[in-house]
Design a protein around this motif. Structure first.
Motif, PDB file in Angstrom:
ATOM      1  N   SER A   1       0.388  15.729  -3.996  1.00 10.82           N
ATOM      2  CA  SER A   1       1.029  14.431  -3.746  1.00 10.82           C
ATOM      3  C   SER A   1       0.079  13.447  -3.086  1.00 10.82           C
ATOM      4  O   SER A   1       0.216  12.232  -3.250  1.00 10.82           O
ATOM      5  CB  SER A   1       2.269  14.624  -2.872  1.00 10.82           C
ATOM      6  OG  SER A   1       1.904  15.214  -1.631  1.00 10.82           O
ATOM      7  N   VAL A   2      -0.894  13.954  -2.328  1.00 10.53           N
ATOM      8  CA  VAL A   2      -1.847  13.072  -1.648  1.00 10.53           C
ATOM      9  C   VAL A   2      -3.258  13.204  -2.228  1.00 10.53           C
ATOM     10  O   VAL A   2      -4.115  12.351  -1.977  1.00 10.53           O
ATOM     11  CB  VAL A   2      -1.877  13.369  -0.137  1.00 10.53           C
ATOM     12  CG1 VAL A   2      -0.547  13.002   0.504  1.00 10.53           C
ATOM     13  CG2 VAL A   2      -2.226  14.818   0.133  1.00 10.53           C
TER      14      VAL A   2
ATOM     15  N   GLU B   1      -2.959   6.164  -0.267  1.00 11.33           N
ATOM     16  CA  GLU B   1      -3.517   5.868   1.039  1.00 11.33           C
ATOM     17  C   GLU B   1      -4.530   6.919   1.476  1.00 11.33           C
ATOM     18  O   GLU B   1      -4.952   6.925   2.644  1.00 11.33           O
ATOM     19  CB  GLU B   1      -2.374   5.804   2.076  1.00 11.33           C
ATOM     20  CG  GLU B   1      -1.350   4.726   1.793  1.00 11.33           C
ATOM     21  CD  GLU B   1      -1.948   3.328   1.842  1.00 11.33           C
ATOM     22  OE1 GLU B   1      -2.864   3.115   2.693  1.00 11.33           O
ATOM     23  OE2 GLU B   1      -1.541   2.470   1.047  1.00 11.33           O
ATOM     24  N   SER B   2      -4.911   7.811   0.556  1.00 12.04           N
ATOM     25  CA  SER B   2      -5.806   8.924   0.909  1.00 12.04           C
ATOM     26  C   SER B   2      -7.196   8.700   0.317  1.00 12.04           C
ATOM     27  O   SER B   2      -7.341   8.411  -0.878  1.00 12.04           O
ATOM     28  CB  SER B   2      -5.258  10.253   0.383  1.00 12.04           C
ATOM     29  OG  SER B   2      -3.973  10.512   0.916  1.00 12.04           O
TER      30      SER B   2
END
Length: 261
Positions: free
Chosen positions: A141-142, A250-251
């Protein structure tokens, strides 16, 4: 003492005590004395000469016997030499066979050891892949992928390569910077990535990111994709050190630096 008598036909004889008659000769009608075989008493009888075998015949037989003995000794010694050579060859072959057998046993032991190590490595790899799958399921997910390398090249606006990946980037001819991303995929599917490029004078492009781009991701290792080129139609890059960042949401998932000379 014997009594010698003469018969009417002139035969000289005597009667032995056992009534046998011994004939001594004969007086021929012409008054000549003859021997019992009819030859004149005064003429020696002719004897047939004994023919002697030549002496060289015996020497020939002896020489032939010596040659036969010599040939037999030679044949025996030759056969003995061949037998000794055969024994030596067999001994050498046995030594070679023992050496080869020892080498084969050593290789078999090495292969067995390597097979055990390979089995251990495979178990470790299986455990690592299982763990990576578990981590990937949680981190997808990230972070949909793990970046293993980023290389750069110079292209024109038409995506025509001006240099190969990994070659020097020169400010005099650098136009669009294109990146190739090698990765290990944690998931499979289309994903959108954001790219931030920072140079000696700060961030390049408009806004927080230079550009965004959607690329396909495949699960597993050995995969790569190319990002779109970023830059200018004409050379405007300032020499110095730059930082190239790839973001997923955002990663921050990858960062590489490169130099423009």
């Amino acid at each position: 003492m014997k009594k010698i008598s003469i018969s009417q036909d002139g035969v000289i004889y005597s009667v032995n005590p056992d009534n046998t008659i011994t004939r001594y000769g004969r007086i021929s009608p012409d008054g000549q004395l003859e021997k019992p075989d009819g030859t004149p008493a005064g003429v020696p009888s002719v004897q047939t000469p004994v023919r002697r075998r030549p002496v060289w015949g015996y020497w020939l037989v002896i020489i032939l016997l010596l040659l036969a003995v010599g040939f037999g000794v030679y044949a025996f010694m030759h056969q003995l030499e061949q037998q000794e050579r055969t024994i030596a060859d067999n001994r050498e072959l046995r030594q070679r066979a023992d050496s080869i057998s020892g080498a084969l046993r050593q290789k078999e032991q090495t292969i067995d050891h390597l097979q055990r190590e390979l089995a251990a490595v495979n178990r470790s790899r299986f455990e690592a892949e299982h763990m990576l799958d578990a981590v990937g399921a949680q981190a997808s997910s990230v972070m949909p992928l793990l970046v293993t390398d980023i290389t750069f090249r110079n292209i024109r606006g038409t995506r025509q390569p001006q240099s190969g990946y990994g070659t020097a980037l020169r400010a005099s001819d650098l136009r669009y910077l294109q990146a190739k991303v090698d990765y290990y995929g944690l998931v499979t599917g289309m994903r959108t990535f954001s790219v931030r490029v920072t140079g000696p004078n700060g961030p390049l492009g408009n806004g927080d990111y230079a550009f965004r781009m959607e690329r396909p991701v495949e699960k597993g290792g050995g995969h790569s994709f190319e990002l779109v080129g970023f830059g200018y139609a004409e050379p405007r890059w300032t020499p110095g050190t730059y930082r190239y960042e790839i973001w997923y949401g955002e990663s921050l998932i990858a960062r590489r630096t490169f130099k423009v000379i």
